[in-house]
Design an enzyme around this catalytic site. Structure first.
Site: not given
Ligand code: GH3
Ligand code: MG
Ligand code: MG
Ligand code: MG
Length: 339
Positions: A196, A204, A239
């Site tokens: 992860d 983002n 992610e």
């Molecule tokens: P942590 O270290 O705890 O994993 O923090 P995090 O910010 O990675 O975790 P969180 O689950 O809060 O956020 C995941 C982020 O990943 C939020 C979401 O917008 C982003 N994300 C998920 N799928 C995609 C994608 O296909 N493209 C982009 N650009 N961002 C994505």
């Molecule tokens: Mg994450």
């Molecule tokens: Mg995650």
């Protein structure tokens, strides 16, 4: 041009540029040679065999021609028998069969088509007609190729993630199950890594979603590079990635997980718009026991959670023993710190 007694008279037709390969099964050496010369002069690649048995043997090999010219009357396995055998065997690709014979009776033509031939030519025949019929066959084969390509593209899209090109979540879980079964049959361990990206929301928020997408794509690519050629990885969630490692010891799993972590963290990801620093936390599990996939994923997830909680950008491998008192359950869930 008219033919005499089934013999083809050389002529200077323009090269058609066709690159199709034709298999010619013909027992008459003179007719075989003339047919070969003529087909080659039209730009076809030609493979010739002297009888049906030879043709059948050749057709068992991979990458055989799709366009076949079969003589009806040959010693041993004749053209009709060959047609039947070819149609009985399910193949990935359809083979277009042009049956050639001196028989001209309507019921003979019907018998040829019934046996599986696509078209029929009676000797002696006109070369112009042969050429036109081969073009018709080639058109059908080209159409088939396009359909196969479209089907494969659909199959790929159904099983792969659009953004990263890695396996989709569904396909990953399906393949994971296959690997676990295979591991059980062969008595080898299977490893799982849940990867992860850390604080990806920040990526983002800082650079925008387009850059975020590029980072995700490159992270997926780096994970694949860190694995062994026979391991595979899929996009498990936004992610989050899941890697499956067959025939893998705990030591292998730790090394490969560390390699994947380093591959992501050690070098900035250049997206064109920005150079982004990103890290990943990894939770893993390895087992040779009959433990359901959900149970294993839950152990890897707990390890990942622990890796996040204890600082991120690290690998933790959860321990997972089968519980003899509860079949299908893992005994220990507490992850052990490995880095
Ligand atoms: P942590 O270290 O705890 O994993 O923090 P995090 O910010 O990675 O975790 P969180 O689950 O809060 O956020 C995941 C982020 O990943 C939020 C979401 O917008 C982003 N994300 C998920 N799928 C995609 C994608 O296909 N493209 C982009 N650009 N961002 C994505
Ligand atoms: Mg994450
Ligand atoms: Mg995650
Ligand atoms: Mg013959």
């Amino acid at each position: 041009m008219a033919e005499q007694d089934g013999t083809l008279v050389p002529e200077t037709e323009p090269h058609s540029g066709s690159s199709a390969t034709i298999l010619v099964a013909e027992d008459d050496p003179i007719f075989r040679r003339l047919l070969q010369n003529r087909l080659q002069s039209w730009g076809y690649r030609v493979i010739t065999v002297e009888n049906g048995a030879e043709a059948w043997e050749l057709l068992q090999q991979p990458h055989t021609p799709d366009l076949l010219i079969l003589d009806w009357i040959m010693p041993g396995v004749d053209g009709i028998e060959l047609c039947r055998r070819i149609r009985e065997k399910q193949r990935d690709r359809y083979q277009y069969i042009l049956l050639v014979s001196g028989k001209d009776e309507k019921q003979e033509v019907v018998a040829g088509l019934e046996a599986g031939a696509d078209d029929y030519l009676t000797k002696p025949f006109d070369t112009g007609e042969l050429r036109a019929r081969l073009r018709a066959g080639t058109r059908i084969l080209t159409l088939q190729l396009k359909l196969i390509q479209a089907r494969e593209a659909l199959r790929f899209r159904a099983t792969h993630d659009d953004l990263t090109g890695l396996w989709s979540r569904g396909a990953t879980l399906h393949l994971l199950n296959g690997e676990l079964q295979r591991g059980l049959r062969s008595g080898t361990s299977t490893g799982i890594l849940m990867i992860d990206l850390d604080h990806f929301k920040r990526v983002n928020d800082t650079y925008g979603h387009v850059v975020g997408d590029s980072v995700l794509k490159e992270a997926g690519h780096r994970i694949i590079q860190a694995l062994r050629p026979y391991d595979f990885a899929g996009r498990y969630g936004g992610e989050e990635f899941l890697a499956v490692l067959s025939n893998c010891t705990q030591d292998d799993l730790e090394k490969i997980a560390e390699r994947a972590r380093g591959a992501i963290a050690d070098k900035l990801i250049s997206t064109g718009a920005a150079d982004v620093s990103v890290t990943a936390s990894i939770g893993g599990v390895v087992t040779a026991n009959d433990i359901p996939d959900l149970e294993l994923l839950s152990v890897a997830d707990s390890a990942l959670y622990e890796a996040k909680r204890t600082g991120r950008n690290r690998v933790l491998i959860g321990s997972c023993e089968a519980d003899p008192t509860q079949p299908g359950k893992a005994l220990a869930r507490r992850p052990t710190l490995t880095t």
